[in-house]
Design a protein around this motif. Structure first.
Motif, mmCIF file in Angstrom:
data_model
loop_
_atom_site.group_PDB
_atom_site.id
_atom_site.type_symbol
_atom_site.label_atom_id
_atom_site.label_comp_id
_atom_site.label_asym_id
_atom_site.label_seq_id
_atom_site.Cartn_x
_atom_site.Cartn_y
_atom_site.Cartn_z
ATOM 1 N N GLN A 54 0.844 -1.194 0.000
ATOM 2 C CA GLN A 54 0.000 0.000 0.000
ATOM 3 C C GLN A 54 0.880 1.244 0.000
ATOM 4 O OE1 GLN A 54 -2.443 0.305 3.482
ATOM 5 N NE2 GLN A 54 -3.630 2.005 2.672
ATOM 6 N N TRP A 55 0.651 2.128 -0.974
ATOM 7 C CA TRP A 55 1.363 3.404 -1.058
ATOM 8 C C TRP A 55 0.634 4.386 -0.147
ATOM 9 C CZ3 TRP A 55 0.820 7.782 -4.990
ATOM 10 C CH2 TRP A 55 1.916 8.634 -4.922
ATOM 11 N N LEU A 56 1.320 4.891 0.882
ATOM 12 C CA LEU A 56 0.679 5.724 1.893
ATOM 13 C C LEU A 56 0.760 7.205 1.534
ATOM 14 C CD1 LEU A 56 2.047 3.915 5.057
ATOM 15 C CD2 LEU A 56 -0.156 3.593 3.938
ATOM 16 N N ASP A 57 -0.207 7.954 1.947
ATOM 17 C CA ASP A 57 -0.289 9.410 1.815
ATOM 18 C C ASP A 57 -0.381 9.905 0.377
ATOM 19 O OD1 ASP A 57 -0.061 9.458 4.588
ATOM 20 O OD2 ASP A 57 2.118 9.699 4.500
ATOM 21 N N GLN A 58 -0.302 9.028 -0.596
ATOM 22 C CA GLN A 58 -0.452 9.385 -2.010
ATOM 23 C C GLN A 58 0.458 10.528 -2.442
ATOM 24 O OE1 GLN A 58 -2.579 7.302 -3.776
ATOM 25 N NE2 GLN A 58 -2.641 6.286 -1.801
ATOM 26 N N SER A 59 1.672 10.599 -1.885
ATOM 27 C CA SER A 59 2.575 11.687 -2.250
ATOM 28 C C SER A 59 4.028 11.299 -2.018
ATOM 29 C CB SER A 59 2.252 12.942 -1.436
ATOM 30 O OG SER A 59 2.504 12.710 -0.070
ATOM 31 N N VAL A 60 4.905 12.086 -2.615
ATOM 32 C CA VAL A 60 6.341 11.984 -2.376
ATOM 33 C C VAL A 60 6.801 13.311 -1.783
ATOM 34 C CG1 VAL A 60 6.773 10.302 -4.196
ATOM 35 C CG2 VAL A 60 6.886 12.731 -4.723
ATOM 36 N N HIS A 61 7.922 13.260 -1.071
ATOM 37 C CA HIS A 61 8.448 14.461 -0.425
ATOM 38 C C HIS A 61 9.897 14.657 -0.848
ATOM 39 C CE1 HIS A 61 4.872 14.363 2.067
ATOM 40 N NE2 HIS A 61 5.110 13.076 2.244
ATOM 41 N N ALA A 62 10.191 15.791 -1.444
ATOM 42 C CA ALA A 62 11.570 16.099 -1.834
ATOM 43 C C ALA A 62 12.368 16.413 -0.583
ATOM 44 C CB ALA A 62 11.587 17.279 -2.787
#
Length: 110
Positions: free
Chosen positions: A45-53
């Motif tokens: 499961q990919w959490l938070d539907q986002s990536v963080h630089a």
């Protein structure tokens, strides 16, 4: 009212800032796509539907050209309870490093 050279300089600076922001957004969207695909392939499961630089620097690519290298983090869960951190590094549009979910057939990323 500002003089003409000052206005031209301000417009060029604003345009450069827009191009920088646009490239950063494009890289973040590409990183999100790669992270999401890796999680789907691994069956997690990919959490938070986002990536963080979290990092950015200038690096040379294989042909010797200077490129912006951006590092991103994302979170995933194998069981829905524990969170794990995945990382990926893009140099321009190209994926140069990845660590994250590896279950099933996650070995082949584009």
């Amino acid at each position: 009212m500002p003089d003409f050279p000052t206005m031209i300089f301000a417009m060029l600076a604003a345009f450069a800032a827009f191009l920088w922001w646009s490239a950063a957004r494009g890289a973040a969207e590409r990183a999100g796509q790669l992270g999401r695909e890796a999680c789907e392939r691994a069956g997690v499961q990919w959490l938070d539907q986002s990536v963080h630089a979290y990092a950015m620097r200038l690096r040379r690519d294989d042909s010797g050209r200077l490129r912006v290298e951006r590092s991103f983090r994302f979170e995933y869960s194998e069981d829905g309870i524990e969170r794990h951190v995945g990382q990926l590094v893009l140099r321009g549009e190209r994926l140069v490093a990845f660590s994250g979910p590896t279950r099933r057939d996650a070995a082949a990323l584009p």
